[in-house]
Design a protein around this motif. Structure first.
Motif, PDB file in Angstrom:
ATOM      1  N   ILE A  24       0.864  -1.185   0.000  1.00  0.00           N
ATOM      2  CA  ILE A  24       0.000   0.000   0.000  1.00  0.00           C
ATOM      3  C   ILE A  24       0.897   1.230   0.000  1.00  0.00           C
ATOM      4  CG2 ILE A  24      -1.877   1.208   1.176  1.00  0.00           C
ATOM      5  CD1 ILE A  24      -2.455  -1.470   2.649  1.00  0.00           C
ATOM      6  N   LEU A  25       0.867   1.972  -1.087  1.00  0.00           N
ATOM      7  CA  LEU A  25       1.649   3.200  -1.195  1.00  0.00           C
ATOM      8  C   LEU A  25       0.706   4.393  -1.228  1.00  0.00           C
ATOM      9  CD1 LEU A  25       3.122   0.818  -3.139  1.00  0.00           C
ATOM     10  CD2 LEU A  25       4.895   2.549  -3.080  1.00  0.00           C
ATOM     11  N   ASP A  26       1.277   5.587  -1.198  1.00  0.00           N
ATOM     12  CA  ASP A  26       0.441   6.780  -1.152  1.00  0.00           C
ATOM     13  C   ASP A  26      -0.466   6.911  -2.370  1.00  0.00           C
ATOM     14  OD1 ASP A  26       1.446   7.676   1.298  1.00  0.00           O
ATOM     15  OD2 ASP A  26       3.175   8.596   0.318  1.00  0.00           O
ATOM     16  N   ASP A  27       0.049   6.536  -3.536  1.00  0.00           N
ATOM     17  CA  ASP A  27      -0.706   6.772  -4.763  1.00  0.00           C
ATOM     18  C   ASP A  27      -1.135   5.505  -5.481  1.00  0.00           C
ATOM     19  OD1 ASP A  27       1.833   6.024  -5.422  1.00  0.00           O
ATOM     20  OD2 ASP A  27       2.090   7.468  -7.049  1.00  0.00           O
ATOM     21  N   ARG A  28      -0.882   4.324  -4.890  1.00  0.00           N
ATOM     22  CA  ARG A  28      -1.266   3.078  -5.552  1.00  0.00           C
ATOM     23  C   ARG A  28      -1.214   1.914  -4.572  1.00  0.00           C
ATOM     24  NH1 ARG A  28       3.848   4.498  -6.670  1.00  0.00           N
ATOM     25  NH2 ARG A  28       5.505   2.927  -6.771  1.00  0.00           N
ATOM     26  N   ILE A  29      -1.856   0.819  -4.955  1.00  0.00           N
ATOM     27  CA  ILE A  29      -1.775  -0.447  -4.226  1.00  0.00           C
ATOM     28  C   ILE A  29      -1.328  -1.511  -5.223  1.00  0.00           C
ATOM     29  CG2 ILE A  29      -2.996  -2.207  -2.907  1.00  0.00           C
ATOM     30  CD1 ILE A  29      -4.887  -0.186  -1.896  1.00  0.00           C
ATOM     31  N   ILE A  30      -0.364  -2.328  -4.814  1.00  0.00           N
ATOM     32  CA  ILE A  30       0.187  -3.370  -5.676  1.00  0.00           C
ATOM     33  C   ILE A  30      -0.138  -4.731  -5.071  1.00  0.00           C
ATOM     34  CG2 ILE A  30       2.278  -4.342  -6.706  1.00  0.00           C
ATOM     35  CD1 ILE A  30       3.544  -1.537  -6.377  1.00  0.00           C
ATOM     36  N   PHE A  31      -0.752  -5.598  -5.870  1.00  0.00           N
ATOM     37  CA  PHE A  31      -1.059  -6.963  -5.468  1.00  0.00           C
ATOM     38  C   PHE A  31      -0.192  -7.901  -6.316  1.00  0.00           C
ATOM     39  CE2 PHE A  31      -4.781  -4.279  -5.208  1.00  0.00           C
ATOM     40  CZ  PHE A  31      -5.352  -4.561  -3.977  1.00  0.00           C
ATOM     41  N   TRP A  32       0.609  -8.730  -5.659  1.00  0.00           N
ATOM     42  CA  TRP A  32       1.462  -9.682  -6.388  1.00  0.00           C
ATOM     43  C   TRP A  32       1.258 -11.072  -5.835  1.00  0.00           C
ATOM     44  CZ3 TRP A  32       5.210 -13.248  -5.132  1.00  0.00           C
ATOM     45  CH2 TRP A  32       5.959 -13.763  -6.196  1.00  0.00           C
ATOM     46  N   ASN A  33       1.108 -12.029  -6.737  1.00  0.00           N
ATOM     47  CA  ASN A  33       1.014 -13.422  -6.293  1.00  0.00           C
ATOM     48  C   ASN A  33       1.948 -14.312  -7.103  1.00  0.00           C
ATOM     49  OD1 ASN A  33      -1.671 -13.053  -8.205  1.00  0.00           O
ATOM     50  ND2 ASN A  33      -0.628 -14.987  -8.596  1.00  0.00           N
ATOM     51  N   PRO A  34       2.482 -15.378  -6.485  1.00  0.00           N
ATOM     52  CA  PRO A  34       3.332 -16.312  -7.224  1.00  0.00           C
ATOM     53  C   PRO A  34       2.533 -16.998  -8.328  1.00  0.00           C
ATOM     54  CG  PRO A  34       3.468 -16.676  -4.835  1.00  0.00           C
ATOM     55  CD  PRO A  34       2.317 -15.772  -5.075  1.00  0.00           C
ATOM     56  N   GLY A  35       3.180 -17.222  -9.463  1.00  0.00           N
ATOM     57  CA  GLY A  35       2.522 -17.912 -10.567  1.00  0.00           C
ATOM     58  C   GLY A  35       1.991 -16.946 -11.606  1.00  0.00           C
ATOM     59  N   LYS A  36       2.399 -17.174 -12.851  1.00  0.00           N
ATOM     60  CA  LYS A  36       1.930 -16.323 -13.943  1.00  0.00           C
ATOM     61  C   LYS A  36       0.532 -16.747 -14.385  1.00  0.00           C
ATOM     62  CE  LYS A  36       6.584 -15.279 -15.607  1.00  0.00           C
ATOM     63  NZ  LYS A  36       7.507 -15.282 -16.764  1.00  0.00           N
ATOM     64  N   LEU A  37       0.014 -16.083 -15.399  1.00  0.00           N
ATOM     65  CA  LEU A  37      -1.307 -16.425 -15.918  1.00  0.00           C
ATOM     66  C   LEU A  37      -1.306 -17.842 -16.475  1.00  0.00           C
ATOM     67  CD1 LEU A  37      -2.195 -13.142 -17.845  1.00  0.00           C
ATOM     68  CD2 LEU A  37      -3.276 -13.967 -15.755  1.00  0.00           C
ATOM     69  N   PRO A  38      -2.473 -18.490 -16.529  1.00  0.00           N
ATOM     70  CA  PRO A  38      -2.555 -19.797 -17.189  1.00  0.00           C
ATOM     71  C   PRO A  38      -2.065 -19.707 -18.634  1.00  0.00           C
ATOM     72  CG  PRO A  38      -4.579 -19.322 -15.998  1.00  0.00           C
ATOM     73  CD  PRO A  38      -3.762 -18.062 -15.972  1.00  0.00           C
TER      74      PRO A  38
ATOM     75  N   GLU B 238       2.936  -9.595 -15.819  1.00  0.00           N
ATOM     76  CA  GLU B 238       3.612 -10.813 -15.389  1.00  0.00           C
ATOM     77  C   GLU B 238       5.046 -10.423 -15.062  1.00  0.00           C
ATOM     78  OE1 GLU B 238       1.461 -14.615 -17.351  1.00  0.00           O
ATOM     79  OE2 GLU B 238       2.783 -13.514 -18.706  1.00  0.00           O
ATOM     80  N   VAL B 239       5.352 -10.321 -13.778  1.00  0.00           N
ATOM     81  CA  VAL B 239       6.678  -9.861 -13.339  1.00  0.00           C
ATOM     82  C   VAL B 239       7.162 -10.690 -12.156  1.00  0.00           C
ATOM     83  CG1 VAL B 239       6.434  -7.466 -14.137  1.00  0.00           C
ATOM     84  CG2 VAL B 239       5.593  -8.101 -11.869  1.00  0.00           C
ATOM     85  N   PHE B 240       8.492 -10.787 -12.038  1.00  0.00           N
ATOM     86  CA  PHE B 240       9.131 -11.463 -10.901  1.00  0.00           C
ATOM     87  C   PHE B 240       8.613 -12.890 -10.711  1.00  0.00           C
ATOM     88  CE2 PHE B 240       8.538  -6.879  -9.622  1.00  0.00           C
ATOM     89  CZ  PHE B 240       9.806  -6.471 -10.026  1.00  0.00           C
ATOM     90  N   GLY B 241       8.323 -13.556 -11.815  1.00  0.00           N
ATOM     91  CA  GLY B 241       7.856 -14.933 -11.733  1.00  0.00           C
ATOM     92  C   GLY B 241       6.418 -15.077 -11.286  1.00  0.00           C
ATOM     93  N   GLY B 242       5.678 -13.976 -11.236  1.00  0.00           N
ATOM     94  CA  GLY B 242       4.289 -14.031 -10.789  1.00  0.00           C
ATOM     95  C   GLY B 242       3.414 -13.071 -11.552  1.00  0.00           C
ATOM     96  N   PHE B 243       2.226 -12.828 -11.007  1.00  0.00           N
ATOM     97  CA  PHE B 243       1.240 -11.948 -11.636  1.00  0.00           C
ATOM     98  C   PHE B 243       0.986 -10.767 -10.709  1.00  0.00           C
ATOM     99  CE2 PHE B 243      -3.278 -10.795 -12.403  1.00  0.00           C
ATOM    100  CZ  PHE B 243      -3.115 -10.328 -13.694  1.00  0.00           C
ATOM    101  N   GLN B 244       0.970  -9.567 -11.284  1.00  0.00           N
ATOM    102  CA  GLN B 244       0.845  -8.349 -10.480  1.00  0.00           C
ATOM    103  C   GLN B 244      -0.271  -7.460 -11.016  1.00  0.00           C
ATOM    104  OE1 GLN B 244       4.414  -6.395  -8.807  1.00  0.00           O
ATOM    105  NE2 GLN B 244       3.894  -4.654 -10.091  1.00  0.00           N
ATOM    106  N   VAL B 245      -1.045  -6.917 -10.084  1.00  0.00           N
ATOM    107  CA  VAL B 245      -2.101  -5.958 -10.400  1.00  0.00           C
ATOM    108  C   VAL B 245      -1.829  -4.684  -9.610  1.00  0.00           C
ATOM    109  CG1 VAL B 245      -4.581  -5.497 -10.405  1.00  0.00           C
ATOM    110  CG2 VAL B 245      -3.756  -7.840 -10.692  1.00  0.00           C
ATOM    111  N   THR B 246      -1.890  -3.537 -10.270  1.00  0.00           N
ATOM    112  CA  THR B 246      -1.681  -2.254  -9.594  1.00  0.00           C
ATOM    113  C   THR B 246      -2.906  -1.376  -9.775  1.00  0.00           C
ATOM    114  OG1 THR B 246       0.699  -2.380 -10.067  1.00  0.00           O
ATOM    115  CG2 THR B 246      -0.170  -0.251  -9.359  1.00  0.00           C
TER     116      THR B 246
END
Length: 455
Positions: free
Chosen positions: A293-307, A364-372
Motif C-alpha cells: 500500500i503506497l500513497d498513490d497506488r496499491i500493488i497486489f502480487w502473487n506467485p505464478g503467472k497467468l494460465p 507478469e513480473v518477478f515470476g508471478g502476476f501483479q495488479v496495480t
C-alpha cells in the motif's frame, strides 16, 4: 487436403509454423509444442515471410519423417503428412493433433506453443500442464494427514452459507465428511491440499508459504506491516481489514439523504484483487502473496503467472475462466467469494471505472502476476499541496472533465496572455501532471506514467 496456400496467407500463429527446410530440431520442437496445445500444421518449404521455396520429397522422405517424429517424441506423436505443389514447388504439410494426456516431450524437454513461437516449459509448468490434461489441478492431490486436521466448525459455516445462496444442494442430515467427499475435497479418506488450505486447523504446517504479507509504505519506509496466516478465507478477510485501515474514506450524501462511504479505491475492486491473488496463486511456489500500500497506488502480487491459455491483453476483454486451483476456486464460488466464473477482472475494471479511477495495470513480473490500482491523485487538495496556483488547479480539473486543453483555451478560460499560459502549462508538464500530445494541446498523464507522488 492441407490447403497450403490458405495456410500461407494466414501466416504463422499458434497453429501454423513455416520451415524453409528439413530442420530436425525445429520441426520436432514445434511438433511437441503443437501436441501440447491445440495441434497445428508445419509447412516445410516455406520461408518465415511466406515465400514458397519448395523441398525435394519422395516416398522415402515421407516415411522417414513420420518415423522420426514418432520415434523422437514421448509419448509418440503420429503425424499426418501430405505433399502439395504451389507454383510448381513441393511443400510438405505435417499435421499434428493435440495429444490427450500431456506433456509430450522431445529429448526430455516439453514445449508449448505461444503465439508463433515455442516456449520451453520448466518443471512447475510441466506439472501444471499435466494436471490440466487430466482435468485436475495441484490442489486435487491428497495430503498425508487425517481429517482431525480439519476445522469442521468452519466447514459447517461454509456449507450453510453455500446452501443459503442456492449454490450447494445438501440433503438434510447429511454429514459433513460426505459433503466434503462429494466436493472432492476428501478422497479415499484423506484431505486434499485444497481442504487443508481452505478449512485446515493449521494450513501453514503443511504449506508454510501459504500466507499473505502486507505492508503500508510511507515513501520508502515501512510504516506498518502484517503477515496473515490461517485458512484462505481468513487471509482474505484479514487482508481487506488491513487495507481498509490504511486507505482513506470520506462521506457524501447519497439518495434519500443517506450517508455513503467513498473510499480511495472501490471496496468491490479491492475484494476481487485479494480473492484473485489468494485463490489463483501458484501454491507450489515457495513465495507469499504480497500486497504493498503506497500513497498513490496499491500493488497486489502473487506467485505464478497467468494460465497458458491467457495473455495479459486478454484480461481487458471478456475471457473464459481458467482457474489454476480448481477445487479452491469451486469452494470460493459456492461460498459467494467468487460471484460468477470469469467475472473477477471485469468487476475490477467496472468498479474502478465507476470511481473514475485509471485502469489497473496487469503484469507478469518477478515470476508471478501483479495488479496495480492507481489512486486519484488529481484532487484539489493534493494539487494545492504541490504548489500549483489557482489557474493550474482549475486547468487540471478542467482536463479531468474534458479530456484535454489547448494553450488558446487556457488563455480564454483564465484571461491570461499566451506567455503566461505557456509558462503555466510548461510547469504542469515538468511536474509530470500534463503531457503535450500535439502542438499547443495537453492532456493528463496516466497516473502510472506520472512522476507525481502523494506526500
Amino acid at each position: 487436403m492441407c490447403d497450403v496456400e490458405r495456410l500461407i496467407s494466414t501466416g504463422e500463429n499458434e497453429e501454423i509454423e513455416f520451415k524453409e527446410n528439413f530442420d530436425f530440431n525445429g520441426i520436432l520442437e514445434t511438433a511437441v509444442a503443437f501436441a501440447n496445445k491445440r495441434g497445428g500444421v508445419i509447412l516445410v518449404g516455406v520461408r518465415n515471410n511466406g515465400a514458397v521455396v519448395g523441398v525435394q520429397i519422395g516416398r522415402e522422405t515421407l516415411r522417414d519423417w513420420a518415423n522420426r517424429i514418432s520415434q523422437n517424441t514421448d509419448p509418440p506423436v503420429i503425424p499426418e503428412l501430405e505433399v502439395e505443389e504451389v507454383n510448381g514447388k513441393k511443400v510438405l504439410c505435417i499435421k499434428i493433433d493435440e495429444y490427450p494426456v500431456k506433456p509430450v516431450m522431445f529429448r526430455g524437454r516439453a514445449y508449448l506453443r505461444a503465439g508463433s513461437s515455442n516456449k520451453r516449459l520448466n518443471a512447475r509448468e510441466i506439472a501444471e500442464l499435466y494436471y490440466r490434461s487430466i482435468r485436475h489441478s495441484w490442489d486435487y492431490i491428497t495430503v498425508n494427514a487425517g481429517l482431525d486436521e480439519v476445522d469442521f466448525g468452519v466447514v459447517g459455516k461454509f456449507v450453510e452459507a453455500a446452501k443459503s445462496r442456492g449454490r450447494l444442494n445438501v440433503p438434510d442430515g447429511e454429514d459433513l465428511e460426505t459433503v466434503l467427499e462429494k466436493l472432492e475435497l476428501v478422497r479415499d479418506g484423506e484431505p486434499t491440499r485444497a481442504l487443508i488450505l481452505l478449512f485446515g486447523n493449521d494450513p501453514q504446517k503443511y504449506f508454510p508459504h501459504a500466507v499473505v504479507r502486507i505492508a503500508r509504505f510511507r515513501g520508502s519506509e515501512i510504516e506498518d506491516d502484517i503477515t496473515i496466516d490461517g485458512n484462505l478465507v481468513n487471509q482474505v478477510d484479514e487482508a481487506l481489514k488491513f487495507i481498509r485501515k490504511h486507505i482513506n474514506v470520506r462521506f457524501r450524501i447519497g439518495g434519500k439523504a443517506q450517508r455513503e462511504e467513498v473510499w480511495d479505491y472501490p471496496p468491490e475492486a479491492l475484494r476481487e484483487a485479494v480473492i484473485n491473488a489468494v485463490a489463483h496463486r501458484d501454491y507450489a511456489e515457495p513465495d507469499e502473496v504480497q500486497i504493498k500500500i503506497l500513497d498513490d497506488r496499491i500493488i497486489f502480487w502473487n506467485p505464478g503467472k497467468l494460465p497458458f491459455e491467457l495473455k495479459v491483453e486478454d484480461l481487458y476483454k471478456p475471457h473464459p475462466s481458467k482457474p489454476r486451483n480448481k477445487l479452491i476456486a469451486k469452494v470460493f464460488y459456492y461460498s459467494g467469494h467468487i460471484e460468477k466464473w470469469g467475472s473477477g477482472i471485469g468487476r475490477i475494471l467496472r468498479a474502478l471505472g465507476e470511481y473514475n479511477l485509471p485502469e489497473p495495470r496487469f503484469e507478469e513480473v518477478f515470476g508471478g502476476f501483479q495488479v496495480t490500482f492507481y489512486r486519484d491523485v488529481y484532487t484539489e487538495d493534493h494539487l494545492r499541496n504541490l504548489g500549483l496556483n489557482d489557474r493550474q488547479i482549475r486547468a487540471v480539473l478542467y482536463v479531468k472533465e474534458k479530456g484535454s486543453i489547448t494553450n488558446k483555451e487556457y488563455q480564454e478560460l483564465f484571461k491570461v496572455s499566451r506567455q503566461t499560459a505557456t509558462r503555466d502549462l510548461g510547469s504542469l508538464v515538468k511536474l509530470g501532471i500534463f503531457e503535450r500530445v500535439e502542438k499547443g494541446k495537453y492532456k493528463l498523464k496516466t497516473q502510472h506514467e506520472s512522476n507525481m507522488s502523494q506526500p
